[in-house]
Design a protein around this motif. Structure first.
Motif, PDB file in Angstrom:
ATOM      1  N   ILE A   1      43.532  31.522  42.141  1.00  0.00           N
ATOM      2  CA  ILE A   1      44.075  30.754  40.839  1.00  0.00           C
ATOM      3  C   ILE A   1      45.285  32.021  40.011  1.00  0.00           C
ATOM      4  O   ILE A   1      44.552  33.095  39.934  1.00  0.00           O
ATOM      5  CB  ILE A   1      42.829  30.090  40.080  1.00  0.00           C
ATOM      6  N   GLY A   2      46.299  31.229  39.583  1.00  0.00           N
ATOM      7  CA  GLY A   2      47.394  32.420  38.931  1.00  0.00           C
ATOM      8  C   GLY A   2      46.826  32.623  36.818  1.00  0.00           C
ATOM      9  O   GLY A   2      47.124  32.994  36.089  1.00  0.00           O
ATOM     10  N   THR A   3      46.911  30.952  37.048  1.00  0.00           N
ATOM     11  CA  THR A   3      46.631  30.488  35.781  1.00  0.00           C
ATOM     12  C   THR A   3      45.117  29.275  35.587  1.00  0.00           C
ATOM     13  O   THR A   3      44.697  28.937  36.009  1.00  0.00           O
ATOM     14  CB  THR A   3      48.182  29.422  35.355  1.00  0.00           C
ATOM     15  N   TRP A   4      45.653  28.978  34.326  1.00  0.00           N
ATOM     16  CA  TRP A   4      43.993  28.303  33.443  1.00  0.00           C
ATOM     17  C   TRP A   4      44.060  26.513  34.586  1.00  0.00           C
ATOM     18  O   TRP A   4      42.992  26.020  34.381  1.00  0.00           O
ATOM     19  CB  TRP A   4      43.583  27.839  32.710  1.00  0.00           C
ATOM     20  N   GLU A   5      45.455  26.928  34.442  1.00  0.00           N
ATOM     21  CA  GLU A   5      45.816  25.165  34.380  1.00  0.00           C
ATOM     22  C   GLU A   5      46.026  25.040  37.011  1.00  0.00           C
ATOM     23  O   GLU A   5      45.426  23.935  36.835  1.00  0.00           O
ATOM     24  CB  GLU A   5      48.030  24.757  34.694  1.00  0.00           C
TER      25      GLU A   5
ATOM     26  N   MET B   1      47.076  36.074  37.568  1.00  0.00           N
ATOM     27  CA  MET B   1      46.871  37.143  38.541  1.00  0.00           C
ATOM     28  C   MET B   1      48.389  38.236  39.345  1.00  0.00           C
ATOM     29  O   MET B   1      49.009  37.279  40.230  1.00  0.00           O
ATOM     30  CB  MET B   1      45.914  37.045  40.228  1.00  0.00           C
ATOM     31  N   MET B   2      48.302  38.334  39.023  1.00  0.00           N
ATOM     32  CA  MET B   2      50.192  39.500  39.037  1.00  0.00           C
ATOM     33  C   MET B   2      50.002  40.031  40.610  1.00  0.00           C
ATOM     34  O   MET B   2      50.831  39.910  41.595  1.00  0.00           O
ATOM     35  CB  MET B   2      50.827  39.987  38.597  1.00  0.00           C
TER      36      MET B   2
ATOM     37  N   ALA C   1      37.328  22.370  44.372  1.00  0.00           N
ATOM     38  CA  ALA C   1      37.030  23.510  45.450  1.00  0.00           C
ATOM     39  C   ALA C   1      35.442  24.309  44.076  1.00  0.00           C
ATOM     40  O   ALA C   1      34.988  23.409  43.424  1.00  0.00           O
ATOM     41  CB  ALA C   1      37.918  24.824  44.174  1.00  0.00           C
ATOM     42  N   THR C   2      34.492  24.751  45.266  1.00  0.00           N
ATOM     43  CA  THR C   2      33.977  25.168  45.614  1.00  0.00           C
ATOM     44  C   THR C   2      33.791  26.727  43.953  1.00  0.00           C
ATOM     45  O   THR C   2      32.534  26.858  43.471  1.00  0.00           O
ATOM     46  CB  THR C   2      33.201  26.444  46.925  1.00  0.00           C
ATOM     47  N   ALA C   3      35.282  27.718  44.288  1.00  0.00           N
ATOM     48  CA  ALA C   3      34.513  28.331  43.178  1.00  0.00           C
ATOM     49  C   ALA C   3      36.243  29.022  43.500  1.00  0.00           C
ATOM     50  O   ALA C   3      36.748  28.229  44.352  1.00  0.00           O
ATOM     51  CB  ALA C   3      34.466  29.780  44.890  1.00  0.00           C
ATOM     52  N   ILE C   4      36.423  29.699  41.807  1.00  0.00           N
ATOM     53  CA  ILE C   4      38.134  30.276  42.076  1.00  0.00           C
ATOM     54  C   ILE C   4      37.655  31.309  41.901  1.00  0.00           C
ATOM     55  O   ILE C   4      37.258  32.180  41.773  1.00  0.00           O
ATOM     56  CB  ILE C   4      37.990  29.296  40.584  1.00  0.00           C
ATOM     57  N   THR C   5      38.781  32.033  42.315  1.00  0.00           N
ATOM     58  CA  THR C   5      38.938  33.373  41.476  1.00  0.00           C
ATOM     59  C   THR C   5      39.924  34.429  41.281  1.00  0.00           C
ATOM     60  O   THR C   5      41.178  33.257  41.622  1.00  0.00           O
ATOM     61  CB  THR C   5      38.882  34.212  43.500  1.00  0.00           C
ATOM     62  N   HIS C   6      39.608  35.388  40.715  1.00  0.00           N
ATOM     63  CA  HIS C   6      40.694  35.954  39.565  1.00  0.00           C
ATOM     64  C   HIS C   6      40.426  34.970  38.236  1.00  0.00           C
ATOM     65  O   HIS C   6      40.008  33.728  38.043  1.00  0.00           O
ATOM     66  CB  HIS C   6      42.158  35.526  40.387  1.00  0.00           C
ATOM     67  N   LEU C   7      41.486  36.055  36.238  1.00  0.00           N
ATOM     68  CA  LEU C   7      41.128  35.241  35.496  1.00  0.00           C
ATOM     69  C   LEU C   7      42.932  35.166  35.040  1.00  0.00           C
ATOM     70  O   LEU C   7      43.680  36.192  36.387  1.00  0.00           O
ATOM     71  CB  LEU C   7      40.235  35.755  34.618  1.00  0.00           C
ATOM     72  N   ASP C   8      43.233  33.911  34.819  1.00  0.00           N
ATOM     73  CA  ASP C   8      44.443  34.310  33.906  1.00  0.00           C
ATOM     74  C   ASP C   8      44.397  35.802  33.068  1.00  0.00           C
ATOM     75  O   ASP C   8      43.256  35.360  31.642  1.00  0.00           O
ATOM     76  CB  ASP C   8      44.670  33.067  33.236  1.00  0.00           C
ATOM     77  N   ASP C   9      45.595  36.705  33.068  1.00  0.00           N
ATOM     78  CA  ASP C   9      44.879  37.177  32.154  1.00  0.00           C
ATOM     79  C   ASP C   9      46.155  37.680  31.453  1.00  0.00           C
ATOM     80  O   ASP C   9      46.781  37.938  30.489  1.00  0.00           O
ATOM     81  CB  ASP C   9      45.972  38.301  33.135  1.00  0.00           C
TER      82      ASP C   9
END
Ligand SMILES: [Zn+2]
Length: 451
Positions: free
Chosen positions: A239-243, A1-2, A253-261
């Motif tokens: 998050i920025g990456t799947w890692e 996510m940039m 974590a309760t939730a993650i937000t965004h997708l690795d694009d």
């Protein structure tokens, strides 16, 4: 996510023009409601219930701000007000679970549309978004507005839930008006304790290794998520990456937000999230819609959008020349993301991960209130069933925020009356005829003429 989620430094005060306490009056009316036979009956409505994936022709009996009963038979005698909805579609109030209140971001090179937090919340309500989660605003701006709302002291607007400022490790420590900068485990715990005193509804952590400079190390993220658990606070991790996602899920974590694009969602991670019931807030609108608007300006003529966004702002977007901006950085990563979103969303949904709709409005190519409807369309377009997309904007979001909403006795009487079924076309969530908000009809016209 940039590009999303940049915390903004803005010293201007909110436009805090206030009407007398309508919510206060509403609250009093609720408390003094005397009889069990009065109230409101919404008769002959198609109840669109994403929680059970069912559509039923039924009647909804409401007392004050609460649902009392759902029945398929009309009561033999009813002393309250009956409104015959003649088969129209009733859906529980929509939630946008990823918002930055205060403005609509202007197109590249043009000014923002300044709204302030209260006007943001009003426009949300006009759009049928009856509650939203702000995931990054200055504590001294967002919490007072939210707290006044909860005391019934503010103007009629969508219910605000808020994280306050985001936690991040880079930037200038001590900079007063932006994110909370924490670089060690000790700072993380201390600053989280300090924020907890303001009763945030969730904590937002920016844990992003997609760019050259990591926004936070793993141990600081773990300290924040771990301490939030001790304080019984939910965490939403950007998050920025799947890692990043894998580590955040592992930390609790309760939730993650965004997708690795840049890659498909790893199957093992989807399974881990489903097993731990970790929510995903993918934010498709911020990941796609600048490019979508650029490629098809007709999106800007949408009647609901024109109701909630200023004409100058929309004209700024209309003036963008798609050939001139074809190679802009946002366009490039949004185009790249299209290769992966279908597989990622399908994988998340198939694994049974609870997916929640969040537009990340306040960012480029998104619009407060309207973009939640775009989010539902995009979630469906990228692989969710219409039911799952509707649940993302209703029942799944209620679950994340702990709201008692929907078609059951005791639930908050907040519903949208739609003129067409969202199951025929998910864009029909925009065809809002009326909004019942905590048991009261919203005068949308009066709200709209305020801007
Ligand atoms: Zn954001």
């Amino acid at each position: 996510m940039m590009a999303a989620c940049r915390a903004r430094l803005d010293h201007r005060a909110d436009d805090a023009s206030r009407m007398p306490g309508m919510l206060g009056a509403l609250l009093l009316a609720t408390l003094s409601s005397p009889t069990a036979t009065a109230g409101l009956l919404l008769a002959n409505a198609h109840l669109v219930d994403p929680a059970t994936k069912s559509i039923t022709l039924a009647h909804v009996h409401i007392e004050g701000a609460k649902v009392v009963e759902i029945s398929t038979e009309l009561p033999p005698r009813f002393d309250g007000e009956t409104i015959d909805l003649q088969g129209r579609y009733l859906i529980p109030g929509l939630v946008d679970a990823h918002v930055h209140s205060g403005w609509n971001r202007g197109p590249i090179g043009a000014p923002d549309e300044e709204l302030g937090i209260e006007e943001t919340a009003r426009r949300m309500l006009i759009a049928g978004v009856t509650a939203y989660l702000d995931l990054g605003s200055h504590a001294n701006r967002i919490f007072p507005v939210r707290d006044e709302q909860r005391l019934g002291k503010s103007t009629l607007a969508a219910d605000i839930y808020a994280a306050g400022p985001v936690f991040v490790s880079i930037g200038r420590p001590g900079a007063g008006n932006g994110p909370i900068i924490v670089q060690t485990r000790m700072e993380a715990r201390r600053e989280l304790d300090r924020l907890a005193a303001k009763h945030p509804d969730v904590i937002k952590v920016v844990f992003d290794w997609a760019r050259e400079r990591r926004t936070m190390d793993e141990e600081v993220m773990r300290a924040l998520v771990g301490h939030a658990q001790e304080l019984h606070l939910k965490t939403v991790v950007h998050i920025g990456t799947w890692e990043n996602a894998r580590l955040a899920v592992d930390a609790g974590a309760t939730a993650i937000t965004h997708l690795d694009d840049t890659a498909e969602f790893p199957e093992a991670l989807a399974e881990a999230m489903a097993a731990k019931h970790v929510f995903s807030i993918p934010t498709m609108a911020v990941q796609q819609d600048f490019l979508d608007v650029l490629e098809d300006h007709r999106l800007l003529d949408n009647p609901l959008l024109r109701l909630v966004a200023g004409e100058d702002l929309l004209n700024g977007y209309r003036a963008l020349d798609s050939t001139e901006y074809a190679d802009c950085p946002t366009c490039r990563w949004q185009r790249e993301g299209r290769k992966y979103y279908g597989a990622s969303l399908s994988r998340l949904a198939h694994a049974g991960v609870p997916i929640v709709a969040g537009s990340d409005s306040g960012n480029l190519g998104t619009f407060q209130g309207f973009s939640l409807h775009r989010e539902l369309i995009l979630l469906h377009q990228w692989g969710l069933s219409i039911w799952d997309a509707l649940a993302a904007g209703t029942s799944r979001a209620y679950e994340l925020l702990g709201l008692n909403m929907g078609f059951s006795p005791g639930a908050d009487a907040t519903f949208l009356v739609l003129s067409a079924s969202p199951l025929d076309d998910i864009a029909n969530t925009q065809r809002i005829e009326r909004i019942l908000f905590h048991g009261q009809w919203v005068d949308r016209t009066a709200l709209v003429t305020r801007h």
